[in-house]
Write a protein that holds these residues in place. Structure first.
Motif, PDB file in Angstrom:
ATOM      1  N   SER A 143       0.845  -1.195   0.000  1.00  0.00           N
ATOM      2  CA  SER A 143       0.000   0.000   0.000  1.00  0.00           C
ATOM      3  C   SER A 143       0.883   1.249   0.000  1.00  0.00           C
ATOM      4  CB  SER A 143      -0.902   0.015   1.234  1.00  0.00           C
ATOM      5  OG  SER A 143      -0.121   0.268   2.390  1.00  0.00           O
ATOM      6  N   ALA A 144       0.255   2.392  -0.179  1.00  0.00           N
ATOM      7  CA  ALA A 144       0.985   3.661  -0.188  1.00  0.00           C
ATOM      8  C   ALA A 144       1.664   3.937   1.154  1.00  0.00           C
ATOM      9  CB  ALA A 144       0.040   4.800  -0.543  1.00  0.00           C
ATOM     10  N   THR A 145       1.152   3.347   2.232  1.00  0.00           N
ATOM     11  CA  THR A 145       1.764   3.535   3.550  1.00  0.00           C
ATOM     12  C   THR A 145       2.915   2.563   3.781  1.00  0.00           C
ATOM     13  OG1 THR A 145       0.256   1.982   4.626  1.00  0.00           O
ATOM     14  CG2 THR A 145      -0.425   4.309   4.541  1.00  0.00           C
ATOM     15  N   GLY A 146       3.096   1.645   2.843  1.00  0.00           N
ATOM     16  CA  GLY A 146       4.161   0.665   2.972  1.00  0.00           C
ATOM     17  C   GLY A 146       3.718  -0.656   3.566  1.00  0.00           C
ATOM     18  N   LYS A 147       2.441  -0.761   3.918  1.00  0.00           N
ATOM     19  CA  LYS A 147       1.937  -2.023   4.475  1.00  0.00           C
ATOM     20  C   LYS A 147       2.011  -3.104   3.406  1.00  0.00           C
ATOM     21  CE  LYS A 147      -1.919  -4.257   6.712  1.00  0.00           C
ATOM     22  NZ  LYS A 147      -3.307  -4.177   7.142  1.00  0.00           N
ATOM     23  N   ALA A 148       2.631  -4.228   3.760  1.00  0.00           N
ATOM     24  CA  ALA A 148       2.833  -5.316   2.799  1.00  0.00           C
ATOM     25  C   ALA A 148       1.959  -6.510   3.150  1.00  0.00           C
ATOM     26  CB  ALA A 148       4.296  -5.743   2.807  1.00  0.00           C
ATOM     27  N   LEU A 149       1.491  -7.163   2.099  1.00  0.00           N
ATOM     28  CA  LEU A 149       0.713  -8.388   2.234  1.00  0.00           C
ATOM     29  C   LEU A 149       1.370  -9.413   1.317  1.00  0.00           C
ATOM     30  CD1 LEU A 149      -1.849  -9.373   3.665  1.00  0.00           C
ATOM     31  CD2 LEU A 149      -3.150  -8.600   1.693  1.00  0.00           C
ATOM     32  N   VAL A 150       1.907 -10.483   1.903  1.00  0.00           N
ATOM     33  CA  VAL A 150       2.605 -11.501   1.131  1.00  0.00           C
ATOM     34  C   VAL A 150       1.628 -12.620   0.779  1.00  0.00           C
ATOM     35  CG1 VAL A 150       4.495 -13.187   1.140  1.00  0.00           C
ATOM     36  CG2 VAL A 150       4.801 -10.947   2.225  1.00  0.00           C
ATOM     37  N   TYR A 151       1.672 -13.043  -0.476  1.00  0.00           N
ATOM     38  CA  TYR A 151       0.782 -14.077  -0.982  1.00  0.00           C
ATOM     39  C   TYR A 151       1.501 -15.420  -1.043  1.00  0.00           C
ATOM     40  CZ  TYR A 151      -2.565 -10.508  -2.375  1.00  0.00           C
ATOM     41  OH  TYR A 151      -3.475  -9.493  -2.369  1.00  0.00           O
ATOM     42  N   GLN A 152       0.735 -16.474  -0.846  1.00  0.00           N
ATOM     43  CA  GLN A 152       1.237 -17.839  -0.933  1.00  0.00           C
ATOM     44  C   GLN A 152       0.474 -18.567  -2.031  1.00  0.00           C
ATOM     45  OE1 GLN A 152       3.806 -18.860   1.023  1.00  0.00           O
ATOM     46  NE2 GLN A 152       3.811 -16.794   1.878  1.00  0.00           N
ATOM     47  N   ALA A 153       1.179 -19.408  -2.778  1.00  0.00           N
ATOM     48  CA  ALA A 153       0.512 -20.211  -3.806  1.00  0.00           C
ATOM     49  C   ALA A 153      -0.428 -21.192  -3.124  1.00  0.00           C
ATOM     50  CB  ALA A 153       1.538 -20.955  -4.651  1.00  0.00           C
ATOM     51  N   LEU A 154      -1.632 -21.301  -3.660  1.00  0.00           N
ATOM     52  CA  LEU A 154      -2.558 -22.289  -3.131  1.00  0.00           C
ATOM     53  C   LEU A 154      -2.077 -23.674  -3.532  1.00  0.00           C
ATOM     54  CD1 LEU A 154      -5.977 -20.537  -3.774  1.00  0.00           C
ATOM     55  CD2 LEU A 154      -4.673 -20.676  -1.653  1.00  0.00           C
ATOM     56  N   LEU A 155      -2.253 -24.630  -2.700  1.00  0.00           N
ATOM     57  CA  LEU A 155      -1.743 -25.988  -2.894  1.00  0.00           C
ATOM     58  C   LEU A 155      -2.060 -26.515  -4.285  1.00  0.00           C
ATOM     59  CD1 LEU A 155      -0.238 -28.185  -1.382  1.00  0.00           C
ATOM     60  CD2 LEU A 155      -2.426 -29.105  -0.686  1.00  0.00           C
ATOM     61  N   GLY A 156      -1.038 -26.989  -4.956  1.00  0.00           N
ATOM     62  CA  GLY A 156      -1.196 -27.585  -6.275  1.00  0.00           C
ATOM     63  C   GLY A 156      -1.266 -26.583  -7.408  1.00  0.00           C
ATOM     64  N   ASN A 157      -1.143 -25.285  -7.106  1.00  0.00           N
ATOM     65  CA  ASN A 157      -1.276 -24.262  -8.126  1.00  0.00           C
ATOM     66  C   ASN A 157       0.018 -23.536  -8.455  1.00  0.00           C
ATOM     67  OD1 ASN A 157      -4.064 -24.223  -8.960  1.00  0.00           O
ATOM     68  ND2 ASN A 157      -4.520 -23.645  -6.865  1.00  0.00           N
ATOM     69  N   CYS A 158       1.108 -23.866  -7.801  1.00  0.00           N
ATOM     70  CA  CYS A 158       2.352 -23.147  -8.042  1.00  0.00           C
ATOM     71  C   CYS A 158       3.035 -23.718  -9.279  1.00  0.00           C
ATOM     72  CB  CYS A 158       3.281 -23.264  -6.841  1.00  0.00           C
ATOM     73  SG  CYS A 158       4.756 -22.251  -7.009  1.00  0.00           S
ATOM     74  N   PRO A 159       3.306 -22.881 -10.279  1.00  0.00           N
ATOM     75  CA  PRO A 159       3.946 -23.378 -11.506  1.00  0.00           C
ATOM     76  C   PRO A 159       5.401 -23.740 -11.259  1.00  0.00           C
ATOM     77  CG  PRO A 159       3.800 -21.000 -11.564  1.00  0.00           C
ATOM     78  CD  PRO A 159       3.076 -21.439 -10.326  1.00  0.00           C
ATOM     79  N   ALA A 160       5.874 -24.782 -11.905  1.00  0.00           N
ATOM     80  CA  ALA A 160       7.279 -25.144 -11.836  1.00  0.00           C
ATOM     81  C   ALA A 160       8.038 -24.270 -12.830  1.00  0.00           C
ATOM     82  CB  ALA A 160       7.467 -26.614 -12.192  1.00  0.00           C
ATOM     83  N   LEU A 161       9.034 -23.545 -12.343  1.00  0.00           N
ATOM     84  CA  LEU A 161       9.769 -22.615 -13.199  1.00  0.00           C
ATOM     85  C   LEU A 161      11.136 -23.153 -13.582  1.00  0.00           C
ATOM     86  CD1 LEU A 161       8.903 -19.287 -11.414  1.00  0.00           C
ATOM     87  CD2 LEU A 161       7.999 -20.114 -13.562  1.00  0.00           C
ATOM     88  N   GLY A 162      11.597 -24.186 -12.960  1.00  0.00           N
ATOM     89  CA  GLY A 162      12.957 -24.652 -13.169  1.00  0.00           C
ATOM     90  C   GLY A 162      13.201 -25.441 -14.441  1.00  0.00           C
ATOM     91  N   HIS A 163      12.310 -25.430 -15.375  1.00  0.00           N
ATOM     92  CA  HIS A 163      12.452 -26.250 -16.593  1.00  0.00           C
ATOM     93  C   HIS A 163      12.918 -25.445 -17.764  1.00  0.00           C
ATOM     94  CE1 HIS A 163      10.416 -29.488 -14.471  1.00  0.00           C
ATOM     95  NE2 HIS A 163       9.642 -28.540 -14.009  1.00  0.00           N
TER      96      HIS A 163
END
Length: 163
Positions: A143-163
């Protein structure tokens, strides 16, 4: 589509497959690969966002192994086009870039830039900051005040990037 959640599932981010495909193209797999980045465009649904497009790096961007600075041409024009063609539905919602690490985390520069970008928003919405690593993605809204909200991948939805 991959789904990410924060604040006990009350805030969601959906990444469409074309966005994930673009990220795959720019993963820093080799020691000589520079950082890449662009902007995130999408739709807003209350506290939720759907990312429908991510701009690729443009020739005016400055790219080194450990930094990315968005240039003056390309990204804004694409955002304006999406805004016009969608009658204001698809808008700028944040920034993305890569890091040369498996599991990325934001640098002090990233955190500062996200806060500055959020403060400049005329709609008062937070800015989504997304970092693509070699094996994972990091997503945070700021946010503009600097408040951060960190997101987590929902189970089974995180793409594999190492390929």
């Amino acid at each position: 589509m991959t789904d990410w959640a924060a604040h006990e599932g009350r805030c969601l981010i959906h990444l469409l497959p074309d966005v994930i495909t673009l990220f795959h193209e720019y993963v820093q797999r080799n020691p000589s690969d520079p950082e890449s980045g662009g902007i995130l465009l999408g739709t807003v649904h209350g506290p939720h966002n759907q990312v429908v497009h991510a701009t690729p790096p443009f020739p005016t961007d400055r790219r080194t192994r450990c930094s990315f600075d968005r240039g003056s041409e390309g990204h804004t024009e694409v955002a304006d086009q999406f805004w016009r063609e969608s009658s204001g539905i698809i808008r700028y919602i944040g920034e993305w870039h890569t890091h040369p690490e498996d599991y990325p985390s934001p640098s002090g520069i990233d955190l500062r830039e996200w806060k500055i970008s959020a403060a400049k928003r005329t709609d008062g919405r937070p800015v989504i900051g997304l970092i693509v690593g070699r094996k994972a993605i990091y997503i945070q809204s700021t946010s503009a005040t600097g408040k951060a909200l960190v997101y987590q991948a929902l189970l089974g939805n995180c793409p594999a990037l190492g390929h």
